[in-house]
Design a protein around this motif. Structure first.
Motif, PDB file in Angstrom:
ATOM      1  N   SER A 197      15.198  50.492  16.017  1.00 29.80           N
ATOM      2  CA  SER A 197      16.253  50.384  16.817  1.00 29.80           C
ATOM      3  C   SER A 197      15.776  50.625  18.248  1.00 29.80           C
ATOM      4  O   SER A 197      16.790  50.590  18.978  1.00 29.80           O
ATOM      5  CB  SER A 197      17.145  51.776  16.333  1.00 29.80           C
ATOM      6  N   ASN A 198      14.796  50.592  18.599  1.00 32.63           N
ATOM      7  CA  ASN A 198      14.272  50.278  19.948  1.00 32.63           C
ATOM      8  C   ASN A 198      14.704  51.278  21.023  1.00 32.63           C
ATOM      9  O   ASN A 198      14.790  51.142  22.184  1.00 32.63           O
ATOM     10  CB  ASN A 198      14.808  48.901  20.421  1.00 32.63           C
ATOM     11  N   MET A 199      14.926  52.613  20.234  1.00 32.54           N
ATOM     12  CA  MET A 199      15.368  53.839  21.059  1.00 32.54           C
ATOM     13  C   MET A 199      14.094  54.134  22.239  1.00 32.54           C
ATOM     14  O   MET A 199      14.505  54.567  23.275  1.00 32.54           O
ATOM     15  CB  MET A 199      15.551  55.054  20.426  1.00 32.54           C
ATOM     16  N   MET A 201      12.486  51.904  23.947  1.00 36.48           N
ATOM     17  CA  MET A 201      12.270  50.959  24.826  1.00 36.48           C
ATOM     18  C   MET A 201      13.542  50.917  25.909  1.00 36.48           C
ATOM     19  O   MET A 201      13.520  50.011  26.763  1.00 36.48           O
ATOM     20  CB  MET A 201      12.405  49.597  24.264  1.00 36.48           C
ATOM     21  N   ILE A 202      14.067  52.193  25.973  1.00 36.05           N
ATOM     22  CA  ILE A 202      15.088  52.254  27.032  1.00 36.05           C
ATOM     23  C   ILE A 202      14.415  52.139  28.558  1.00 36.05           C
ATOM     24  O   ILE A 202      15.127  51.720  29.468  1.00 36.05           O
ATOM     25  CB  ILE A 202      15.882  53.622  26.901  1.00 36.05           C
ATOM     26  N   ASN A 205      14.087  48.434  29.408  1.00 32.71           N
ATOM     27  CA  ASN A 205      15.576  47.789  29.703  1.00 32.71           C
ATOM     28  C   ASN A 205      16.751  48.756  29.324  1.00 32.71           C
ATOM     29  O   ASN A 205      16.775  49.102  28.069  1.00 32.71           O
ATOM     30  CB  ASN A 205      15.625  46.611  28.714  1.00 32.71           C
ATOM     31  N   ARG A 207      19.745  48.156  28.829  1.00 32.09           N
ATOM     32  CA  ARG A 207      20.538  47.575  27.989  1.00 32.09           C
ATOM     33  C   ARG A 207      20.512  48.064  26.770  1.00 32.09           C
ATOM     34  O   ARG A 207      21.348  48.381  25.816  1.00 32.09           O
ATOM     35  CB  ARG A 207      20.261  46.189  27.989  1.00 32.09           C
ATOM     36  N   ASN A 208      19.038  48.711  26.352  1.00 35.09           N
ATOM     37  CA  ASN A 208      19.138  49.349  24.937  1.00 35.09           C
ATOM     38  C   ASN A 208      19.928  50.677  24.545  1.00 35.09           C
ATOM     39  O   ASN A 208      20.083  51.083  23.510  1.00 35.09           O
ATOM     40  CB  ASN A 208      17.482  49.694  24.680  1.00 35.09           C
ATOM     41  N   LEU A 211      23.178  49.145  23.236  1.00 38.12           N
ATOM     42  CA  LEU A 211      22.924  48.515  22.020  1.00 38.12           C
ATOM     43  C   LEU A 211      22.781  49.475  20.833  1.00 38.12           C
ATOM     44  O   LEU A 211      23.029  49.180  19.611  1.00 38.12           O
ATOM     45  CB  LEU A 211      21.868  47.488  21.894  1.00 38.12           C
ATOM     46  N   TRP A 212      22.342  50.714  21.170  1.00 30.06           N
ATOM     47  CA  TRP A 212      21.497  51.528  20.066  1.00 30.06           C
ATOM     48  C   TRP A 212      22.867  52.182  19.244  1.00 30.06           C
ATOM     49  O   TRP A 212      24.151  52.309  19.820  1.00 30.06           O
ATOM     50  CB  TRP A 212      20.973  52.726  20.379  1.00 30.06           C
ATOM     51  N   THR A 247      10.484  53.421  18.652  1.00 26.33           N
ATOM     52  CA  THR A 247      11.518  54.046  18.513  1.00 26.33           C
ATOM     53  C   THR A 247      11.354  55.869  18.413  1.00 26.33           C
ATOM     54  O   THR A 247      10.134  55.969  17.900  1.00 26.33           O
ATOM     55  CB  THR A 247      12.593  53.871  17.255  1.00 26.33           C
ATOM     56  N   GLU A 307       6.554  54.135  26.955  1.00 22.58           N
ATOM     57  CA  GLU A 307       7.805  54.077  26.254  1.00 22.58           C
ATOM     58  C   GLU A 307       7.562  54.858  24.992  1.00 22.58           C
ATOM     59  O   GLU A 307       6.525  55.435  24.675  1.00 22.58           O
ATOM     60  CB  GLU A 307       7.518  52.589  25.762  1.00 22.58           C
TER      61      GLU A 307
END
Length: 317
Positions: A197-199, A201-202, A205, A207-208, A211-212, A247, A307
């Protein structure tokens, strides 16, 4: 409504920005950490880091050429350095494949795979290839890497990066990673750098933040468990499986590792690198996980200024 985040602003303003952009994410982050330092680092610009590609150049030679741009060394990776520039089109070493742009935490998984030349290695979700090229340099271009990705749209960039870095031992496949579970006891080591879920990587970017969605995490957790199970079936007895995500969400991290520990004979080992993490969760949101997950590496942005990241090292007896 547009919300501006000032990383140097008041901490309450930063928290309020999270709450306004994505209330569901904000409440989840409060459960995961919630400290002022955590939220401050979540929006602090991420340091630019690169890895020297020893398939093409010596570390000392590249360091000498880039000495005016290097601001520090990544403590846990001998080939990793921080740079004061992020426009890689201006660096010939990048175009020539002498260096690879890679977040410092992302360098950890290949380092704990116990790689040696002539091994057969599976990278189950390989694109864009940062860890695949790192694996190749630790194998010294001797052996075989099955570099797999499920999405055709991501294969071209994977192949391009492999070629640019001089990787000669990669066989690129386009399969659902769960497919490899049929190849029992075939690989010396397997990497599952899972879709997530790329949490974490905020910082990279903002944008995350928007998007989450929590509902995505449940589906991803199910997929991650299946991918890790396939990897465990595919690794040889005595071999290592490394699971990693970018994440902070426990149901994608500790819960996935707990699932494997409870359903196989897998043994979990400490990640012995000079990197500072935070205590993994053995209890979270009403769920309890095996005490063994304490051996995983959980990186929050403020713990080592990276990250958000998670790494587990598993071994098949």
């Amino acid at each position: 409504m547009k919300v501006f985040i000032d990383p140097d602003g008041d901490i309450e303003e930063i928290k309020e920005a999270f709450r306004l952009i994505n209330p569901e994410l904000y409440e989840r982050l409060l459960k995961i950490d919630g400290s002022d330092e955590f939220f401050r680092y979540m929006v602090k610009p991420l340091r630019v880091s690169v890895r020297v590609n020893t398939l093409k150049a010596e570390v000392d030679e590249v360091v000498e050429n880039l000495k005016e741009l290097i601001t520090g060394r990544v403590p846990w990776c001998e080939e990793g350095f921080y740079l004061s520039i992020d426009e890689f089109s201006r660096i010939p070493e990048h175009q020539l494949g002498l260096i690879f742009s890679q977040e410092a935490a992302s360098m950890i998984p290949p380092l704990v795979m116990e790689l040696e030349p002539k091994m057969t290695v599976l990278d189950i979700a390989a694109s864009p290839g940062a860890k695949t090229t790192q694996i190749a340099q630790y194998l010294q271009n001797e052996g075989c890497i099955v570099a797999n990705d499920v999405k055709h749209s991501r294969i071209n960039i994977l192949i391009s990066n492999l070629q640019r870095c001089g990787v000669l031992i990669a066989k690129v496949t386009v399969k659902d990673g769960r497919y490899f579970g049929r190849f029992r006891n075939r690989f010396d080591a397997v990497l599952v750098d899972a879709p997530c879920s790329n949490m974490g990587m905020i910082r990279k970017n903002y944008r995350n933040i928007r998007l989450w969605k929590m509902r995505d995490c449940y589906g991803l957790s199910k997929l991650q468990k299946s991918l890790l199970m396939a990897a465990y079936k595919a690794v040889k007895p005595g071999g290592v499986v490394v699971y990693s995500t970018c994440t902070l969400e426990p149901i994608e991290n500790e819960e996935v590792v707990d699932y494997i520990l409870r359903n196989t004979d897998a043994e979990i080992e400490e990640v012995n690198l000079p990197v500072k993490g935070v205590e993994p969760f053995t209890k979270f949101d009403g769920k309890e996980y095996s005490e063994e997950v304490r051996k995983c590496l959980r990186l929050h942005p403020q713990s080592s200024d990276t990250e958000g990241f998670f790494v587990a090292k598993l071994r098949k007896p």
